[in-house]
Design a protein around this motif. Structure first.
Motif, short mmCIF file in Angstrom:
data_model
loop_
_atom_site.label_atom_id
_atom_site.label_comp_id
_atom_site.label_asym_id
_atom_site.label_seq_id
_atom_site.Cartn_x
_atom_site.Cartn_y
_atom_site.Cartn_z
N ASN A 80 60.87 6.16 71.94
CA ASN A 80 60.91 7.21 72.95
C ASN A 80 61.65 8.46 72.48
OD1 ASN A 80 59.47 5.70 74.76
ND2 ASN A 80 61.27 4.92 75.81
N GLY A 81 62.25 8.40 71.32
CA GLY A 81 62.96 9.56 70.77
C GLY A 81 64.35 9.74 71.33
N ALA A 82 64.92 8.71 71.91
CA ALA A 82 66.26 8.83 72.48
C ALA A 82 67.30 8.64 71.38
CB ALA A 82 66.47 7.80 73.58
N SER A 83 68.40 9.34 71.51
CA SER A 83 69.50 9.19 70.57
C SER A 83 70.38 8.04 71.05
CB SER A 83 70.29 10.49 70.49
OG SER A 83 70.87 10.77 71.74
N PRO A 84 71.36 7.58 70.24
CA PRO A 84 72.20 6.46 70.66
C PRO A 84 72.95 6.70 71.96
CG PRO A 84 72.47 6.84 68.32
CD PRO A 84 71.61 7.96 68.86
N GLY A 85 73.24 7.94 72.29
CA GLY A 85 73.94 8.24 73.53
C GLY A 85 73.04 8.19 74.74
N GLY A 86 71.75 7.98 74.56
CA GLY A 86 70.82 7.89 75.65
C GLY A 86 70.16 9.22 75.99
N ARG A 87 70.59 10.31 75.37
CA ARG A 87 69.98 11.61 75.64
C ARG A 87 68.87 11.87 74.65
NH1 ARG A 87 75.22 15.13 75.34
NH2 ARG A 87 75.62 13.54 73.83
N ARG A 88 67.96 12.74 75.02
CA ARG A 88 66.87 13.11 74.13
C ARG A 88 67.43 13.85 72.92
NH1 ARG A 88 61.93 10.93 74.64
NH2 ARG A 88 61.41 10.64 76.80
N SER A 89 66.78 13.68 71.79
CA SER A 89 67.25 14.30 70.56
C SER A 89 66.93 15.80 70.54
CB SER A 89 66.65 13.60 69.35
OG SER A 89 65.25 13.67 69.40
N SER A 90 65.92 16.24 71.31
CA SER A 90 65.60 17.66 71.30
C SER A 90 66.52 18.39 72.28
CB SER A 90 64.14 17.89 71.67
OG SER A 90 63.88 17.38 72.95
N SER A 91 67.14 19.44 71.80
CA SER A 91 68.09 20.17 72.63
C SER A 91 67.37 21.25 73.43
CB SER A 91 69.15 20.82 71.73
OG SER A 91 68.54 21.80 70.92
N ALA A 92 68.12 21.89 74.32
CA ALA A 92 67.56 22.97 75.13
C ALA A 92 67.10 24.12 74.24
CB ALA A 92 68.59 23.45 76.14
N GLU A 93 67.84 24.39 73.17
CA GLU A 93 67.45 25.46 72.25
C GLU A 93 66.13 25.14 71.56
OE1 GLU A 93 70.65 26.25 69.57
OE2 GLU A 93 71.99 26.93 71.17
N GLN A 94 65.95 23.86 71.20
CA GLN A 94 64.69 23.46 70.56
C GLN A 94 63.53 23.61 71.54
OE1 GLN A 94 64.20 22.58 67.31
NE2 GLN A 94 62.04 22.62 67.84
N ILE A 95 63.76 23.27 72.80
CA ILE A 95 62.71 23.42 73.81
C ILE A 95 62.32 24.88 73.97
CG2 ILE A 95 62.17 23.14 76.26
CD1 ILE A 95 63.96 20.61 76.17
N LEU A 96 63.33 25.75 73.98
CA LEU A 96 63.04 27.19 74.08
C LEU A 96 62.25 27.68 72.87
CD1 LEU A 96 66.25 28.88 75.56
CD2 LEU A 96 63.97 28.78 76.56
N GLN A 97 62.62 27.21 71.69
CA GLN A 97 61.89 27.61 70.48
C GLN A 97 60.44 27.14 70.56
OE1 GLN A 97 64.09 26.05 67.18
NE2 GLN A 97 65.73 27.57 67.36
N ASP A 98 60.23 25.94 71.05
CA ASP A 98 58.86 25.42 71.19
C ASP A 98 58.06 26.25 72.18
OD1 ASP A 98 59.52 23.46 69.37
OD2 ASP A 98 59.82 21.89 70.89
N ARG A 99 58.69 26.60 73.30
CA ARG A 99 57.98 27.40 74.31
C ARG A 99 57.63 28.78 73.77
NH1 ARG A 99 60.64 27.60 79.94
NH2 ARG A 99 58.64 28.57 80.36
N LEU A 100 58.53 29.37 72.97
CA LEU A 100 58.25 30.67 72.37
C LEU A 100 57.09 30.54 71.38
CD1 LEU A 100 59.04 33.66 71.94
CD2 LEU A 100 60.56 32.87 70.12
N ALA A 101 57.11 29.47 70.59
CA ALA A 101 56.04 29.27 69.60
C ALA A 101 54.68 29.06 70.28
CB ALA A 101 56.38 28.07 68.71
N LYS A 102 54.67 28.42 71.43
CA LYS A 102 53.42 28.20 72.15
C LYS A 102 52.96 29.42 72.92
CE LYS A 102 54.28 23.28 72.91
NZ LYS A 102 54.56 22.27 73.93
#
Length: 110
Positions: free
Chosen positions: A69-91
């Motif tokens: 599922n792409g979860a990190s050991p802490g239980g949070r997703r590995s993709s950060s908010a900055e990565q999501i913004l970069q993806d949205r800009l790229a799309k």
């Protein structure tokens, strides 16, 4: 591979035959019944073994599911908010100006 699986299953199924040596008329007091105080420890260690095996199996399954599922050991997703913004800009979902504003906001909050 099938031969190896079959051989392993056949050997595992025949293990009880090796538990009590002899012609079967005598009983040596394995685990629960009789036998110089070994019965308590035999049963206790059997329960500990199976309990540890079950816990290890559950943890392994959980680890594989989390990894898939792409979860990190802490239980949070590995993709950060900055990565999501970069993806949205790229799309092309957001404009560069909106991207910069949101990145500025994220970095101020951190």
């Amino acid at each position: 591979m099938k031969l190896l699986a079959f051989t392993t299953a056949a050997l595992a199924a025949s293990l009880p035959a090796y538990a009590a040596p002899g012609d079967g008329r005598e009983y040596y007091g394995h685990m629960w019944n009789g036998g110089y105080g070994h019965s308590f420890f035999g049963g206790l260690f059997m329960l500990l073994f199976w309990g540890a095996l079950i816990v290890i199996t559950i943890l392994a399954v959980k680890w594989f599911i989390d990894r898939d599922n792409g979860a990190s050991p802490g239980g949070r997703r590995s993709s950060s908010a900055e990565q999501i913004l970069q993806d949205r800009l790229a799309k092309g979902e957001i404009e560069p100006e909106e991207y910069r504003e949101r990145m500025k906001t994220l970095r101020e909050d951190a």
